[in-house]
Design an enzyme around this catalytic site. Structure first.
Site, PDB file in Angstrom:
ATOM      1  CB  SER A  67     -29.865  36.223 -20.207  1.00  0.00           C
ATOM      2  OG  SER A  67     -30.359  35.944 -21.176  1.00  0.00           O
TER       3      SER A  67
HETATM    4  N1  SAM Z   1     -31.775  39.401 -23.942  1.00  0.00           N
HETATM    5  C1  SAM Z   1     -33.425  38.712 -23.753  1.00  0.00           C
HETATM    6  C2  SAM Z   1     -33.479  39.577 -22.005  1.00  0.00           C
HETATM    7  O1  SAM Z   1     -33.013  40.294 -22.081  1.00  0.00           O
HETATM    8  O2  SAM Z   1     -34.800  38.849 -22.446  1.00  0.00           O
HETATM    9  C3  SAM Z   1     -33.178  36.888 -23.649  1.00  0.00           C
HETATM   10  C4  SAM Z   1     -33.453  36.892 -25.209  1.00  0.00           C
HETATM   11  S1  SAM Z   1     -33.540  35.020 -24.779  1.00  0.00           S
HETATM   12  C5  SAM Z   1     -32.132  34.196 -24.061  1.00  0.00           C
HETATM   13  C6  SAM Z   1     -32.964  34.453 -26.753  1.00  0.00           C
HETATM   14  C7  SAM Z   1     -34.095  35.427 -26.919  1.00  0.00           C
HETATM   15  O3  SAM Z   1     -33.605  35.049 -28.423  1.00  0.00           O
HETATM   16  C8  SAM Z   1     -35.623  34.991 -27.867  1.00  0.00           C
HETATM   17  O4  SAM Z   1     -36.574  34.927 -27.262  1.00  0.00           O
HETATM   18  C9  SAM Z   1     -35.552  33.683 -29.306  1.00  0.00           C
HETATM   19  O5  SAM Z   1     -36.783  33.470 -29.537  1.00  0.00           O
HETATM   20  C10 SAM Z   1     -34.907  34.842 -29.983  1.00  0.00           C
HETATM   21  N2  SAM Z   1     -33.852  34.102 -31.103  1.00  0.00           N
HETATM   22  C11 SAM Z   1     -33.912  33.007 -31.262  1.00  0.00           C
HETATM   23  N3  SAM Z   1     -33.459  33.056 -32.078  1.00  0.00           N
HETATM   24  C12 SAM Z   1     -33.689  33.997 -32.882  1.00  0.00           C
HETATM   25  C13 SAM Z   1     -32.742  34.641 -34.443  1.00  0.00           C
HETATM   26  N4  SAM Z   1     -32.721  34.039 -35.180  1.00  0.00           N
HETATM   27  N5  SAM Z   1     -33.667  36.059 -34.759  1.00  0.00           N
HETATM   28  C14 SAM Z   1     -33.837  36.844 -33.187  1.00  0.00           C
HETATM   29  N6  SAM Z   1     -34.396  36.090 -32.374  1.00  0.00           N
HETATM   30  C15 SAM Z   1     -33.543  35.169 -31.623  1.00  0.00           C
END
Ligand code: SAM
Length: 224
Positions: A67
């Site tokens: 992000s």
């Molecule tokens: N916080 C992260 C970073 O610092 O790189 C960025 C997160 S990214 C915007 C969103 C993440 O949420 C993705 O890696 C995606 O695979 C994960 N995601 C989506 N649905 C999810 C779920 N139900 N449980 C766990 N992870 C999930």
């Protein structure tokens, strides 16, 4: 207190990022210090290394992104962390936000649904010594992680259609904070939920832009 950056060849880039975070209204000294001490270039693919300290989201593979730093700073400020909390992060992605959290709290449990991203995040976090504080688990974060509940704070890094009930159940009842983006039609907004004495109070913190939370209490896993 002065914010002192890590001493590596990226120090100048991090200092500029801190300046930009301040311009975006991030003022909590502990949050700024966490950014100053976390090597974002280690969390992005090598091809993007030169852009690692720009205030932008970047691709990390598997169709996901790390992000935008100012957004992550906004999250961290909204959680009003004091230093000893146990925090659940949903959406590990690259592991960068978990690394930031490791400077701000006592314990981080981070859930990622994509095993390849979780494995890469674990390696990166171990390489910078953050694995003492952060545990990365693979699973559907919309269900939370009950074995280690309650959590003083829960941070969801993907947009949900509604607040997942398991997350509010697993939130500490003495002022626990949940920060989560909600997708309602075309509009996506960031919410902070506070749990006190069994009551939940909700506050909208403004517009957000996140990938979808997929899972039982998220969007269907075959959606984009
Ligand atoms: N916080 C992260 C970073 O610092 O790189 C960025 C997160 S990214 C915007 C969103 C993440 O949420 C993705 O890696 C995606 O695979 C994960 N995601 C989506 N649905 C999810 C779920 N139900 N449980 C766990 N992870 C999930």
């Amino acid at each position: 207190m002065e914010v002192r950056p890590l001493t590596d060849s990226y120090g100048g880039y991090r200092a500029r990022l801190l300046e930009e975070l301040r311009q975006h209204g991030i003022s909590d000294i502990a949050v700024l210090r966490a950014f100053a001490n976390t090597p974002r270039h280690r969390f992005v693919p090598e091809a993007f290394g030169r852009r690692a300290y720009e205030n932008v989201a970047l691709p990390i593979g598997n169709g996901q992104t790390i992000s935008q730093p100012s957004t992550q700073g906004r999250y961290l400020e909204a959680l009003e962390l004091k230093g000893k909390e146990r925090v659940l992060e949903v959406g590990t992605g690259s592991g960068y936000q978990a690394a930031l959290l490791s400077h701000l709290v006592g314990q981080v449990v981070s859930l990622e649904r994509l095993p390849m991203l979780a494995a890469q995040a674990r390696r990166t976090l171990a390489s910078i010594g953050a694995d003492e504080t952060v545990t990365v688990l693979v699973g559907d974060g919309s269900l939370g992680w009950a074995p280690l509940a309650p959590y003083d704070a829960i941070l969801v890094a993907a947009a949900a259609p509604a607040i997942p009930a398991p997350l509010t159940r697993q939130l500490a009842d003495d002022g626990g904070r949940l920060v989560i983006p909600l997708q309602r039609g075309e509009v996506q907004e960031l919410y902070r939920v506070i749990k006190q004495g069994g009551e939940l109070s909700e506050e909208c913190l403004g517009e957000a832009q996140f990938v979808p939370l997929k899972g039982k209490h998220g969007f269907p896993t075959d959606s984009t």
